[in-house]
Every structure is written in C-alpha cells, then in structure tokens.
Design a protein around this motif. Structure first.
Motif, short mmCIF file in Angstrom:
data_model
loop_
_atom_site.label_atom_id
_atom_site.label_comp_id
_atom_site.label_asym_id
_atom_site.label_seq_id
_atom_site.Cartn_x
_atom_site.Cartn_y
_atom_site.Cartn_z
N LYS A 159 -5.41 -4.30 8.04
CA LYS A 159 -6.76 -3.88 7.67
C LYS A 159 -7.18 -2.64 8.50
N ARG A 160 -6.80 -2.64 9.78
CA ARG A 160 -7.13 -1.49 10.64
C ARG A 160 -6.45 -0.22 10.13
N ARG A 161 -5.16 -0.38 9.77
CA ARG A 161 -4.39 0.77 9.28
C ARG A 161 -4.96 1.28 7.95
N TYR A 162 -5.37 0.32 7.10
CA TYR A 162 -5.95 0.64 5.80
C TYR A 162 -7.25 1.45 6.00
N ASP A 163 -8.08 0.99 6.91
CA ASP A 163 -9.36 1.69 7.17
C ASP A 163 -9.11 3.09 7.71
N GLU A 164 -8.06 3.20 8.55
CA GLU A 164 -7.72 4.49 9.14
C GLU A 164 -7.29 5.49 8.06
N LEU A 165 -6.42 5.04 7.15
CA LEU A 165 -5.93 5.92 6.08
C LEU A 165 -7.06 6.30 5.13
N LYS A 166 -7.89 5.31 4.81
CA LYS A 166 -9.03 5.57 3.91
C LYS A 166 -9.96 6.61 4.52
N ALA A 167 -10.19 6.46 5.82
CA ALA A 167 -11.09 7.40 6.50
C ALA A 167 -10.55 8.83 6.43
N LYS A 168 -9.20 8.93 6.36
CA LYS A 168 -8.59 10.26 6.27
C LYS A 168 -8.50 10.72 4.82
N GLY A 169 -8.98 9.89 3.90
CA GLY A 169 -8.97 10.25 2.48
C GLY A 169 -7.62 10.01 1.82
N GLU A 170 -6.74 9.23 2.48
CA GLU A 170 -5.42 8.96 1.89
C GLU A 170 -5.51 7.74 0.98
N ASP A 171 -4.71 7.78 -0.09
CA ASP A 171 -4.66 6.66 -1.01
C ASP A 171 -3.88 5.53 -0.33
N ALA A 172 -4.39 4.31 -0.38
CA ALA A 172 -3.66 3.23 0.29
C ALA A 172 -3.94 1.90 -0.38
N SER A 173 -2.95 1.01 -0.35
CA SER A 173 -3.16 -0.34 -0.88
C SER A 173 -2.98 -1.30 0.29
N LEU A 174 -3.95 -2.22 0.42
CA LEU A 174 -3.92 -3.14 1.56
C LEU A 174 -2.66 -4.02 1.52
N ASP A 175 -2.27 -4.46 0.30
CA ASP A 175 -1.07 -5.31 0.18
C ASP A 175 0.18 -4.57 0.62
#
Ligand code: DC
Length: 239
Positions: A159-175
């Motif tokens: 979840k931390r990594r997901y939030d980090e990528l999202k904050a950078k505007g990168e597309d990411a899937s939590l799964d």
C-alpha cells in the motif's frame, strides 16, 4: 563525537530509506541507498539488451560490469543524493515498475553483488555513513556499531509503494504491487549469496503501525543510545 557506521537492513518498501536519509541529514552523515545501486545495474541491463524476454544474458552483463559506474550526487533541491549511472541522473528511472520487476534476479548474481559490496565498503571506509539495504549489517559492514532490521506486513508495504507511485502520477495496481513485494521478499530471503537475514546483533523494528515521524524519532534514539554506550565503554577502557 567519533563517527560510527549505521547499517539499516530489511524488507522492500519498509520505509528504510526515508528514515535512513533523514537520520543521515540530521547528524551530518553520508547516506547511501544500496538498493539504488542494484536498481541502476538493472536499468543498465534493460538498456543494453541483457534481458531477452524472460531470459537474462548474465555472461554479457559479467563482461560489461567494468563499464557500469554508479555514483551519488547531492540534489540541492531535495537535499538528498540522486543516483547516477555512468554520469547520467537515473534517480527517477530506477524507481519504475519495470526496474522493480527485474531487479531481484540481477541482485542474485554473485559477480554483481561482489562489485556492489566492494564499492559500498569503499564508500564507508571513513565511517560517518548510514547505508540501507539487505546485507549491510551481515556482509557489507559486519562491524557496524549500530544495526537495525526493519520489517512490516507485505500488505502495508504494498500500500505504501502504491501510494508513492500514485503520488508520482504513475499507473499502478495494488494487486500487482503486492505480488511484486511478495516475490521480492522470497527471492531476497532465498538467494545463495547474502540472503536477507537479521544480523544477530541487529535491533528489530516492526513499523507496520508507526508513522514516519515515530520511526525517525525511534531511529534517532537508537543512534544517541549507541553513541552513549560507545562513549561509556571508551571511558571505562581509559579508566
Ligand atoms: O531496497 P530496494 O527495493 O530499492 O532494493 C532493490 C532490490 O535490490 C531488491 O530486490 C533487493 C536488492 N538489494 C540487495 O539485494 N541488496 C542490497 N543491499 C540492497 C538491495
């Protein structure tokens, strides 16, 4: 005060770097993210045809190892070191999902580890360094005065990594990230050379339910305690 060596190891996406960087900045030490070095080698491999589909041409990488120069330079804007690969700033590119997905097999190669460990030991020869990674307290600096081993649940780390990528505007899937975190944990713990292990003299920190501020405060306390302990034993020796 005499400078010491601080080794911070643990699982991926545990917030090791955040607290290590901060402590180094606070106490005027050099900070080295050893994972960034394995990521830079992976980026080199991606850009130089080392990967062929799912396969990896390890021999080609072995031959080119001497052409890979990794360094760190302070970024005046962030106040933190950026990673350079052969003189080019690759700080953003080494954090991509593509690199994350390929870095574990690169980090299992013994010639890669040997080259990275030698560079890391050279960087820490004068002490006054905070280095984070997987094998810092066990292999790189087995005599470090302060060793920390950090852990948190895979779900919380994903979840931390997901939030980090999202904050950078990168597309990411939590799964997808959770799968990647679990896969990396497995490879890190089961590789033949320098597997991820808590050094017997490392202090364990499970930060699943700690805020970043709490972690930083805890780490600073460990540092101060270590300095006090060393000063007391130096005094005993001279008494
Ligand atoms: O900490 P990180 O996620 O940026 O690390 C990237 C990869 O490098 C990870 O798969 C583990 C590996 N690594 C390693 O094997 N030894 C280190 N000292 C640091 C990282």
């Amino acid at each position: 005060m005499k400078k010491i060596t601080i080794a911070i190891d643990g699982f991926s996406s545990c917030g090791k770097s955040t607290m290590a960087k901060d402590l180094a900045h606070d106490i005027g030490y050099i900070y080295i993210d050893s994972g960034a070095m394995y990521r830079a080698v992976t980026l080199y491999a991606l850009e130089h045809g080392i990967f062929k589909g799912e396969d990896m041409d390890a021999e080609k990488l072995r031959e080119e190892m001497d052409d890979i120069r990794i360094s760190f330079r302070l970024n005046p804007e962030t106040g933190r070191p950026d990673t350079y690969l052969n003189g080019v700033n690759v700080e953003a590119r080494i954090r991509s999902m593509e690199v994350s997905a390929r870095v574990s097999p690169i980090a299992t190669l013994d010639f890669v580890r040997k080259a990275m460990v030698a560079q890391q030991q050279a960087m820490g020869k004068d002490k006054g360094i905070v280095m984070d990674g997987r094998d810092i307290g066990t292999t790189v600096f087995p005599d470090a005065e302060l060793k920390i081993f950090v852990t948190a649940s895979p779900e919380i780390r994903a979840k931390r990594r997901y939030d980090e990528l999202k904050a950078k505007g990168e597309d990411a899937s939590l799964d997808e990230i959770l799968d990647n975190v679990k896969q990396r944990d497995y490879i890190d713990q089961h590789r033949a050379t320098s597997p991820l292990r808590q050094a017997p003299d490392a202090i364990l920190l499970d930060n699943s339910h700690l805020t970043i501020a709490q972690q930083k405060k805890w780490l600073k306390e460990q540092y101060l305690r270590t300095c006090e302990r060393l000063a007391a034993s130096a005094q005993e020796e001279t008494a």
